[in-house]
Design an enzyme around this catalytic site. Structure first.
Site, mmCIF file in Angstrom:
data_model
loop_
_atom_site.group_PDB
_atom_site.id
_atom_site.type_symbol
_atom_site.label_atom_id
_atom_site.label_comp_id
_atom_site.label_asym_id
_atom_site.label_seq_id
_atom_site.Cartn_x
_atom_site.Cartn_y
_atom_site.Cartn_z
ATOM 1 N N HIS A 1 -6.721 10.584 4.235
ATOM 2 C CA HIS A 1 -6.548 9.420 5.359
ATOM 3 C C HIS A 1 -6.577 9.872 6.893
ATOM 4 C CE1 HIS A 1 -3.928 7.970 2.110
ATOM 5 N NE2 HIS A 1 -4.445 6.840 2.255
ATOM 6 N N ASN B 1 -10.061 0.909 0.998
ATOM 7 C CA ASN B 1 -8.882 0.739 2.027
ATOM 8 C C ASN B 1 -9.270 1.249 3.159
ATOM 9 O OD1 ASN B 1 -7.683 0.307 -0.492
ATOM 10 N ND2 ASN B 1 -5.827 1.706 0.101
ATOM 11 N N SER C 1 -12.272 4.859 5.963
ATOM 12 C CA SER C 1 -12.854 4.732 7.227
ATOM 13 C C SER C 1 -14.096 5.444 7.477
ATOM 14 C CB SER C 1 -11.735 4.895 8.335
ATOM 15 O OG SER C 1 -10.704 3.660 8.179
ATOM 16 N N ASP D 1 0.676 -1.124 -0.140
ATOM 17 C CA ASP D 1 0.017 -0.121 -0.115
ATOM 18 C C ASP D 1 0.850 1.214 -0.013
ATOM 19 O OD1 ASP D 1 -2.347 1.689 0.309
ATOM 20 O OD2 ASP D 1 -2.425 1.331 2.459
HETATM 21 P P1 13P Z 1 -8.315 5.288 6.616
HETATM 22 O O1 13P Z 1 -7.324 6.413 7.073
HETATM 23 O O2 13P Z 1 -9.770 6.176 6.104
HETATM 24 O O3 13P Z 1 -8.484 4.176 6.907
HETATM 25 O O4 13P Z 1 -7.865 5.022 5.047
HETATM 26 C C1 13P Z 1 -6.635 3.977 4.707
HETATM 27 C C2 13P Z 1 -6.094 4.028 3.358
HETATM 28 O O5 13P Z 1 -6.342 4.464 2.724
HETATM 29 C C3 13P Z 1 -4.888 3.068 3.194
HETATM 30 O O6 13P Z 1 -4.154 3.155 2.066
HETATM 31 O O1 G3H Z 2 -2.514 4.955 3.939
HETATM 32 C C1 G3H Z 2 -2.286 4.339 4.775
HETATM 33 C C2 G3H Z 2 -2.332 4.325 6.241
HETATM 34 O O2 G3H Z 2 -3.470 4.765 6.748
HETATM 35 C C3 G3H Z 2 -1.166 5.182 6.669
HETATM 36 O O3 G3H Z 2 -0.325 3.996 7.271
HETATM 37 O O4 G3H Z 2 0.870 4.908 9.088
HETATM 38 O O5 G3H Z 2 1.226 2.754 7.899
HETATM 39 O O6 G3H Z 2 2.037 4.598 6.764
HETATM 40 P P1 G3H Z 2 0.948 4.192 7.572
HETATM 41 ZN ZN ZN Z 3 -4.377 5.143 1.235
#
Ligand code: 13P
Ligand code: G3H
Ligand code: ZN
Length: 305
Positions: free
Chosen positions: A178, A251, A211, A81
């Protein structure tokens, strides 16, 4: 069994449901995601970020996920990711990832195309699928029209990006961001833009920052001392609408973090004599699992494995 995102997402696109990509960074988060998938009979994407790799080690994480996949019947992808460079992509390919994201969304269009195309050239010969991202995931509230346009995905550019790079999936920016603080006012996503992108682009579309930040979890965490005032996420109705308009990968990270934190706080506060990590982390894993199961039902992936 371990499969590629492409396998999972093409099936989801055909049947108009979405597959959840859940971020893991340790044994408990992985167990939560895998047990939920098995109980819901749902396909699932196990997502690992570069910072999760830094925290737990690439080989530990890859081997944990691969062994979970070998011993469970649901189809599962091991996905990088927000891969930030080609070196990380290569290392993940060597470690047996079945899907990689290269995130060039912060770059100029031409540079994003170039790095994404190179990731495709590395991954496709190994049968690994690639996700690219176009548009920036930043809060778009209180922005001018010009500022919003600069952040959100342009449908024409999306068509060009997919054609020039050969990506298997495209992450789009339609107003999500995010983390736990997505909106100050009413949650708003640009569904019209999503429809226009869907018309122009045939590959599966991905929604990051999805989320829901369930208020009951925020309140439970706050009851035991967490400071999360103003936390707000994407309403379930918006998720359903995004799926109906063509989103096929969703995600989720923040909701698992919140469930984990609220439960650890509760266990420690209500059992001050407890010091067995399994009695603290076990309930936290169960709480994350319930969140994942609820998402699978919301996304329509339950029963599809
Ligand atoms: P959230 O912070 O909304 O859970 O999104 C996660 C995400 O996009 C990880 O790639
Ligand atoms: O986009 C993904 C996450 O929410 C950020 O994750 O803190 O592991 O980089 P990370
Ligand atoms: Zn993301």
């Amino acid at each position: 069994m371990l499969v590629t995102n492409r396998d999972l997402l093409l099936a989801a696109k055909r049947e108009a449901y979405a597959v959840g990509a859940f971020n893991i960074q340790n044994l408990e988060s992985l167990l939560a995601v895998v047990e939920a998938a098995v109980e819901e009979k749902s396909p699932v994407i196990v997502a690992v970020t570069p910072s999760a790799i830094k925290y737990a080690g690439l080989n530990y994480l890859a081997k944990l996920v691969r062994s979970a996949a070998e011993s469970s019947l649901v189809p599962m992808a091991l996905h990088l990711d927000h891969g930030e460079d080609l070196e990380t992509v290569s290392k993940c390919l060597d470690a047996g990832f079945t899907s990689v994201m290269i995130d060039g969304s912060h770059l100029k269009f031409e540079d994003n195309v170039a790095i994404t195309k190179r990731a495709v050239d590395l991954a496709h010969p190994k049968g690994v699928s690639v996700e690219g991202e176009l548009g920036r995931l930043a809060g778009v509230e209180e922005k001018t029209v010009e500022e919003r346009e600069a952040l959100l995905t342009d449908p024409q550019d999306a068509e060009k990006f997919v054609r020039l790079t050969g990506v298997d999936a495209l992450a789009v920016s339609i107003g999500t961001s995010h983390g736990a603080y997505k909106f100050k006012g009413e949650p708003q996503l640009d569904f019209e833009r999503l429809s226009l992108i869907r018309e122009k682009v045939d590959v599966p579309l991905v929604l990051h920052g999805a989320s829901g930040v369930p208020q009951w979890i925020v309140e439970k965490a706050a009851k035991y001392g967490a400071q999360l005032a103003g936390a707000k996420g994407i309403p379930e109705e918006h998720i359903k609408k995004a799926i109906s308009l063509g989103i096929t990968k969703i995600n989720i990270d923040t909701d698992l973090r919140l469930a984990f934190t609220a439960t650890v706080r509760e266990v420690l506060a209500t059992n001050p004599k407890e010091f067995d990590p399994r009695k603290i982390l076990g309930p936290a894993k169960e709480a994350m699992k319930e969140v994942v199961k609820a998402k699978m039902r919301l996304f329509g992936s339950s029963g599809k494995a």
